[in-house]
Write a protein that holds these residues in place. Structure first.
Motif, PDB file in Angstrom:
ATOM      1  N   LEU A  65      -6.452  15.700   7.730  1.00  0.00           N
ATOM      2  CA  LEU A  65      -5.872  14.445   7.249  1.00  0.00           C
ATOM      3  C   LEU A  65      -6.028  14.337   5.734  1.00  0.00           C
ATOM      4  CD1 LEU A  65      -7.747  12.678  10.024  1.00  0.00           C
ATOM      5  CD2 LEU A  65      -5.333  12.181   9.784  1.00  0.00           C
ATOM      6  N   CYS A  66      -4.992  13.815   5.093  1.00  0.00           N
ATOM      7  CA  CYS A  66      -5.117  13.454   3.695  1.00  0.00           C
ATOM      8  C   CYS A  66      -5.178  11.927   3.604  1.00  0.00           C
ATOM      9  CB  CYS A  66      -3.970  14.000   2.861  1.00  0.00           C
ATOM     10  SG  CYS A  66      -2.351  13.356   3.320  1.00  0.00           S
ATOM     11  N   SER A  67      -5.741  11.456   2.515  1.00  0.00           N
ATOM     12  CA  SER A  67      -5.905  10.018   2.335  1.00  0.00           C
ATOM     13  C   SER A  67      -5.891   9.705   0.852  1.00  0.00           C
ATOM     14  CB  SER A  67      -7.232   9.571   2.949  1.00  0.00           C
ATOM     15  OG  SER A  67      -7.491   8.209   2.688  1.00  0.00           O
ATOM     16  N   VAL A  68      -5.466   8.490   0.520  1.00  0.00           N
ATOM     17  CA  VAL A  68      -5.508   8.050  -0.866  1.00  0.00           C
ATOM     18  C   VAL A  68      -6.278   6.746  -0.961  1.00  0.00           C
ATOM     19  CG1 VAL A  68      -3.355   9.214  -1.439  1.00  0.00           C
ATOM     20  CG2 VAL A  68      -3.304   6.813  -0.752  1.00  0.00           C
ATOM     21  N   ALA A  69      -6.971   6.604  -2.074  1.00  0.00           N
ATOM     22  CA  ALA A  69      -7.727   5.379  -2.314  1.00  0.00           C
ATOM     23  C   ALA A  69      -6.799   4.304  -2.871  1.00  0.00           C
ATOM     24  CB  ALA A  69      -8.860   5.658  -3.299  1.00  0.00           C
ATOM     25  N   PRO A  70      -7.088   3.032  -2.599  1.00  0.00           N
ATOM     26  CA  PRO A  70      -6.269   1.951  -3.135  1.00  0.00           C
ATOM     27  C   PRO A  70      -6.515   1.777  -4.624  1.00  0.00           C
ATOM     28  CG  PRO A  70      -8.178   1.057  -2.038  1.00  0.00           C
ATOM     29  CD  PRO A  70      -8.215   2.538  -1.793  1.00  0.00           C
ATOM     30  N   TYR A 104      -8.654  -3.334  -1.041  1.00  0.00           N
ATOM     31  CA  TYR A 104      -7.691  -2.858  -0.068  1.00  0.00           C
ATOM     32  C   TYR A 104      -8.206  -1.623   0.647  1.00  0.00           C
ATOM     33  CZ  TYR A 104      -4.603  -6.028  -2.529  1.00  0.00           C
ATOM     34  OH  TYR A 104      -4.056  -7.132  -3.093  1.00  0.00           O
ATOM     35  N   GLY A 105      -7.635  -1.386   1.816  1.00  0.00           N
ATOM     36  CA  GLY A 105      -8.018  -0.214   2.579  1.00  0.00           C
ATOM     37  C   GLY A 105      -7.339   1.048   2.076  1.00  0.00           C
ATOM     38  N   TYR A 106      -7.805   2.168   2.587  1.00  0.00           N
ATOM     39  CA  TYR A 106      -7.251   3.463   2.236  1.00  0.00           C
ATOM     40  C   TYR A 106      -6.054   3.766   3.132  1.00  0.00           C
ATOM     41  CZ  TYR A 106     -11.475   4.406  -0.499  1.00  0.00           C
ATOM     42  OH  TYR A 106     -12.485   4.360  -1.432  1.00  0.00           O
ATOM     43  N   THR A 107      -5.163   4.592   2.628  1.00  0.00           N
ATOM     44  CA  THR A 107      -3.991   4.994   3.393  1.00  0.00           C
ATOM     45  C   THR A 107      -4.149   6.441   3.809  1.00  0.00           C
ATOM     46  OG1 THR A 107      -2.614   3.478   2.117  1.00  0.00           O
ATOM     47  CG2 THR A 107      -1.478   5.181   3.373  1.00  0.00           C
ATOM     48  N   PHE A 108      -3.731   6.730   5.043  1.00  0.00           N
ATOM     49  CA  PHE A 108      -3.864   8.081   5.583  1.00  0.00           C
ATOM     50  C   PHE A 108      -2.508   8.674   5.928  1.00  0.00           C
ATOM     51  CE2 PHE A 108      -8.362   8.868   6.281  1.00  0.00           C
ATOM     52  CZ  PHE A 108      -8.875   7.608   5.995  1.00  0.00           C
ATOM     53  N   GLY A 109      -2.414   9.982   5.777  1.00  0.00           N
ATOM     54  CA  GLY A 109      -1.284  10.693   6.339  1.00  0.00           C
ATOM     55  C   GLY A 109      -1.404  10.702   7.854  1.00  0.00           C
ATOM     56  N   SER A 110      -0.342  11.137   8.509  1.00  0.00           N
ATOM     57  CA  SER A 110      -0.302  11.097   9.975  1.00  0.00           C
ATOM     58  C   SER A 110      -1.065  12.243  10.621  1.00  0.00           C
ATOM     59  CB  SER A 110       1.150  11.090  10.457  1.00  0.00           C
ATOM     60  OG  SER A 110       1.828  12.201   9.913  1.00  0.00           O
ATOM     61  N   GLY A 111      -1.589  13.147   9.806  1.00  0.00           N
ATOM     62  CA  GLY A 111      -2.433  14.201  10.349  1.00  0.00           C
ATOM     63  C   GLY A 111      -1.677  15.473  10.686  1.00  0.00           C
ATOM     64  N   THR A 112      -2.383  16.590  10.601  1.00  0.00           N
ATOM     65  CA  THR A 112      -1.866  17.904  11.007  1.00  0.00           C
ATOM     66  C   THR A 112      -2.790  18.455  12.076  1.00  0.00           C
ATOM     67  OG1 THR A 112      -0.907  18.380   8.833  1.00  0.00           O
ATOM     68  CG2 THR A 112      -1.372  20.265  10.270  1.00  0.00           C
ATOM     69  N   SER A 156       0.831  -1.195   0.000  1.00  0.00           N
ATOM     70  CA  SER A 156       0.000   0.000   0.000  1.00  0.00           C
ATOM     71  C   SER A 156       0.873   1.256   0.000  1.00  0.00           C
ATOM     72  CB  SER A 156      -0.930   0.008   1.213  1.00  0.00           C
ATOM     73  OG  SER A 156      -0.197  -0.014   2.395  1.00  0.00           O
ATOM     74  N   ALA A 157       0.279   2.387  -0.392  1.00  0.00           N
ATOM     75  CA  ALA A 157       1.024   3.634  -0.472  1.00  0.00           C
ATOM     76  C   ALA A 157       1.446   4.121   0.906  1.00  0.00           C
ATOM     77  CB  ALA A 157       0.163   4.697  -1.152  1.00  0.00           C
ATOM     78  N   VAL A 158       2.502   4.921   0.915  1.00  0.00           N
ATOM     79  CA  VAL A 158       2.959   5.585   2.147  1.00  0.00           C
ATOM     80  C   VAL A 158       2.840   7.080   1.925  1.00  0.00           C
ATOM     81  CG1 VAL A 158       4.898   5.998   3.692  1.00  0.00           C
ATOM     82  CG2 VAL A 158       4.537   3.712   2.735  1.00  0.00           C
ATOM     83  N   ILE A 159       2.259   7.779   2.884  1.00  0.00           N
ATOM     84  CA  ILE A 159       2.033   9.219   2.767  1.00  0.00           C
ATOM     85  C   ILE A 159       2.849   9.962   3.813  1.00  0.00           C
ATOM     86  CG2 ILE A 159       0.326  11.081   2.805  1.00  0.00           C
ATOM     87  CD1 ILE A 159      -1.813   9.039   2.132  1.00  0.00           C
ATOM     88  N   SER A 160       3.528  10.996   3.370  1.00  0.00           N
ATOM     89  CA  SER A 160       4.233  11.891   4.277  1.00  0.00           C
ATOM     90  C   SER A 160       3.432  13.188   4.354  1.00  0.00           C
ATOM     91  CB  SER A 160       5.642  12.168   3.768  1.00  0.00           C
ATOM     92  OG  SER A 160       6.275  13.152   4.570  1.00  0.00           O
ATOM     93  N   GLN A 161       2.928  13.517   5.524  1.00  0.00           N
ATOM     94  CA  GLN A 161       2.109  14.720   5.701  1.00  0.00           C
ATOM     95  C   GLN A 161       2.849  15.714   6.594  1.00  0.00           C
ATOM     96  OE1 GLN A 161      -2.003  14.033   6.839  1.00  0.00           O
ATOM     97  NE2 GLN A 161      -2.350  16.175   7.357  1.00  0.00           N
ATOM     98  N   LYS A 162       2.869  16.968   6.143  1.00  0.00           N
ATOM     99  CA  LYS A 162       3.553  18.024   6.890  1.00  0.00           C
ATOM    100  C   LYS A 162       2.728  19.300   6.918  1.00  0.00           C
ATOM    101  CE  LYS A 162       8.149  16.503   5.407  1.00  0.00           C
ATOM    102  NZ  LYS A 162       9.368  16.894   4.668  1.00  0.00           N
ATOM    103  N   PRO A 163       2.770  20.114   7.958  1.00  0.00           N
ATOM    104  CA  PRO A 163       3.444  19.826   9.221  1.00  0.00           C
ATOM    105  C   PRO A 163       2.600  18.889  10.082  1.00  0.00           C
ATOM    106  CG  PRO A 163       2.294  21.918   9.386  1.00  0.00           C
ATOM    107  CD  PRO A 163       2.090  21.421   7.971  1.00  0.00           C
TER     108      PRO A 163
END
Lengths: 115, 111
Positions: free
Chosen positions: A92-97, A102-110, A1-8
């Motif tokens: 939060l950002c998220s991407v669809a599979p 498969y489940g959705y992937t989320f950023g770690s949140g701001t 699954s995708a990996v998301i980097s969320q900033k800040p």
């Protein structure tokens, strides 16, 4: 699954200013979503961002307040404009599979606090 | 984007006990998913069950789906302190890719 980097990951901002949140995905994805989550609440969809087209906003959210950029298939930004204390939330950002299995992937949140 | 209900809203149990959370939804679905969120951080996908499935297992997780009642349950067996988190169900329809969220259950595991 995708990996998301969320900033800040968090910020404290003065009212009337703007904050831009970035999400970088390690693979190309078609659909990205931006959510807001008030403390102790569930997620509320702000908009769906597809590359090459205008973001689609949900009821109660407007482009002037939450402009979204989606310049390519791996990156998106959400700006919270002219902030007020009511904008204090987790974003939060998220991407669809790629497939529906498969489940959705989320950023770690701001975590945004507006003072 | 929120249409589901979850119960209980909060659950506090002793470590080692089983925790059961329930989710109800309103429209027809393609699949139902469960997510965990620690302390307001990002959500982690736990398990997905498709509309033609009735039960699914993953490690200590067991999910059931009853499409006639439009409901699902998540069972966590032999709970651990690290399971303390908020748990959300979300559904996906056949017509679009938006997740429709439940209200969430806050689970506290007491050591």
């Amino acid at each position: 699954s995708a990996v998301i980097s969320q900033k800040p990951s968090r910020d404290i901002c003065q009212r009337g200013t703007s904050l831009t949140i970035q999400c970088q995905v390690d693979s190309q994805v078609t659909m990205m979503f931006w959510y807001r989550q008030q403390p102790g609440q569930s997620l509320t969809l702000i908009a769906t961002a597809n590359q090459g087209s205008e973001a689609t906003y949900e009821s109660g959210f407007v482009i002037d307040k939450f402009p979204i950029s989606r310049p390519n298939l791996t990156f998106s930004t959400l700006t919270v404009s002219n902030m007020s204390p009511e904008d204090s939330s987790i974003y939060l950002c998220s991407v669809a599979p790629g497939t529906s299995n498969y489940g959705y992937t989320f950023g770690s949140g701001t975590r945004l606090t507006v003072v | 984007s929120q249409q589901g209900e979850e119960d209980p809203q909060a659950l506090s149990i002793q470590e080692g006990e089983n925790a059961t959370m329930n989710c109800s939804y309103k429209t027809s679905i393609n699949n139902l998913q469960w997510y965990r969120q620690n302390s307001g951080r990002g959500l982690v996908h736990l398990i997905l069950i498709r509309s033609n499935e009735r039960e699914k297992h993953s490690g200590r997780l067991r999910v059931t789906l009853d499409t006639s009642k439009k409901s699902s349950s998540l069972l966590i067996t032999a709970s651990r302190a690290a399971d303390t988190a908020s748990y959300f169900c979300a559904t996906v329809s056949d017509s679009n890719y938006q997740l429709i969220w439940g209200a969430g259950t806050k689970l506290i595991i007491k050591p």
